[in-house]
Design an enzyme around this catalytic site. Structure first.
Site, PDB file in Angstrom:
ATOM      1  N   ARG A 158       0.816  -1.220   0.000  1.00 24.63           N
ATOM      2  CA  ARG A 158       0.000   0.000   0.000  1.00 24.63           C
ATOM      3  C   ARG A 158       0.846   1.265   0.000  1.00 24.63           C
ATOM      4  O   ARG A 158       0.354   2.347  -0.370  1.00 24.63           O
ATOM      5  CB  ARG A 158      -1.013  -0.042   1.146  1.00 24.63           C
ATOM      6  CG  ARG A 158      -2.125  -1.072   0.910  1.00 24.63           C
ATOM      7  CD  ARG A 158      -3.121  -1.111   2.043  1.00 24.63           C
ATOM      8  NE  ARG A 158      -2.561  -1.580   3.274  1.00 24.63           N
ATOM      9  CZ  ARG A 158      -2.558  -2.858   3.676  1.00 24.63           C
ATOM     10  NH1 ARG A 158      -3.119  -3.776   2.923  1.00 24.63           N
ATOM     11  NH2 ARG A 158      -2.019  -3.193   4.824  1.00 24.63           N
ATOM     12  N   GLU A 214       5.014 -10.763  15.042  1.00 21.93           N
ATOM     13  CA  GLU A 214       4.484 -11.386  16.254  1.00 21.93           C
ATOM     14  C   GLU A 214       4.844 -12.875  16.272  1.00 21.93           C
ATOM     15  O   GLU A 214       5.270 -13.415  17.283  1.00 21.93           O
ATOM     16  CB  GLU A 214       2.973 -11.187  16.278  1.00 21.93           C
ATOM     17  CG  GLU A 214       2.353 -11.431  17.631  1.00 21.93           C
ATOM     18  CD  GLU A 214       0.852 -11.185  17.585  1.00 21.93           C
ATOM     19  OE1 GLU A 214       0.362 -10.662  16.569  1.00 21.93           O
ATOM     20  OE2 GLU A 214       0.189 -11.527  18.571  1.00 21.93           O
TER      21      GLU A 214
HETATM   22  P1  AMP Z   1       4.297  -2.520  11.412  1.00 17.76           P
HETATM   23  O1  AMP Z   1       5.540  -3.113  10.835  1.00 17.76           O
HETATM   24  O2  AMP Z   1       3.826  -3.258  12.635  1.00 17.76           O
HETATM   25  O3  AMP Z   1       4.443  -1.020  11.683  1.00 17.76           O
HETATM   26  O4  AMP Z   1       3.137  -2.738  10.368  1.00 17.76           O
HETATM   27  C1  AMP Z   1       3.018  -1.897   9.283  1.00 17.76           C
HETATM   28  C2  AMP Z   1       2.502  -2.616   8.064  1.00 17.76           C
HETATM   29  O5  AMP Z   1       1.483  -3.565   8.360  1.00 17.76           O
HETATM   30  C3  AMP Z   1       1.912  -1.594   7.127  1.00 17.76           C
HETATM   31  O6  AMP Z   1       2.482  -1.834   5.840  1.00 17.76           O
HETATM   32  C4  AMP Z   1       0.421  -1.829   7.159  1.00 17.76           C
HETATM   33  O7  AMP Z   1      -0.069  -1.881   5.849  1.00 17.76           O
HETATM   34  C5  AMP Z   1       0.213  -3.159   7.861  1.00 17.76           C
HETATM   35  N1  AMP Z   1      -0.699  -3.084   9.037  1.00 17.76           N
HETATM   36  C6  AMP Z   1      -0.351  -3.353  10.328  1.00 17.76           C
HETATM   37  N2  AMP Z   1      -1.399  -3.229  11.157  1.00 17.76           N
HETATM   38  C7  AMP Z   1      -2.455  -2.861  10.398  1.00 17.76           C
HETATM   39  C8  AMP Z   1      -3.834  -2.536  10.677  1.00 17.76           C
HETATM   40  N3  AMP Z   1      -4.343  -2.582  11.926  1.00 17.76           N
HETATM   41  N4  AMP Z   1      -4.604  -2.176   9.641  1.00 17.76           N
HETATM   42  C9  AMP Z   1      -4.107  -2.132   8.379  1.00 17.76           C
HETATM   43  N5  AMP Z   1      -2.843  -2.405   8.052  1.00 17.76           N
HETATM   44  C10 AMP Z   1      -2.005  -2.773   9.044  1.00 17.76           C
END
Ligand code: AMP
Length: 169
Positions: free
Chosen positions: A57, A94
């Site tokens: 995205r 996770e």
């Molecule tokens: P992080 O590495 O945990 O910061 O996760 C970021 C990535 O995971 C981004 O590319 C988001 O598209 C996706 N993502 C994580 N959590 C969500 C959520 N609650 N809703 C939508 N996309 C998420």
């Protein structure tokens, strides 16, 4: 104002996750334009040469922003997708690990990079993205997200790079 275009989808892709669905925002001409407008405003366009987006995205917003500003775009991709020489970085999820990759010559000739993704959650993805861009000689000048999940404190993993989020939940 942009938050009215975000749809909350409970238990996607697995139980306990509240997924922030950006497709209503993309579907709306006003919403999409206002999002890219806000990204143009968030970080001084003269402070960066290239926009780097993270699969998948991050590509949507990063490419639209780059096109608006007449700048180039660099994709960071999932493993095995990029055809040329790559640098890769793994990070903790996770359960297990994930890996992202960039072409080693992706920032040649234009060092200052704006990092773009749709959402900042735990920060693991962008932390790895920052490492990749630095490893190939780029200088990340800021990170820009459409959505930040503030309660997960992902920004604490991103060091001293300025973080801009258009919406926070
Ligand atoms: P992080 O590495 O945990 O910061 O996760 C970021 C990535 O995971 C981004 O590319 C988001 O598209 C996706 N993502 C994580 N959590 C969500 C959520 N609650 N809703 C939508 N996309 C998420």
């Amino acid at each position: 104002m942009l938050d009215r275009y975000i749809r909350d989808v409970p238990d996607f892709p697995k139980p306990g996750i509240l997924f922030k669905d950006i497709t209503p925002l993309l579907q709306s001409p006003e919403g999409l334009r206002a999002t890219i407008d806000a990204m143009v405003e968030a970080v001084d366009p003269s402070s960066y040469d290239l926009v780097c987006g993270i699969e998948s995205r991050g590509f949507i917003f990063g490419t639209a922003l780059a096109d608006r500003l007449n700048k180039g775009f660099v994709p960071i991709r999932k493993p095995g997708k990029l055809p040329w020489k790559t640098a890769s970085e793994s990070y903790e999820l996770e359960y297990g690990t994930d890996t992202i990759e960039i072409h080693v010559d992706a920032v040649d000739g234009a060092r200052r990079v704006l990092m773009v993704d749709d959402l900042l959650a735990t920060g693991g993805t962008m932390e790895a993205g920052l490492k990749l861009v630095r490893r190939i000689g780029g200088e990340p000048v800021a990170c820009c997200f459409v959505i930040e999940l503030g309660f997960l404190d992902g920004r604490s993993r991103l060091g001293d790079v300025p973080i801009h989020s258009l919406m926070s939940f």
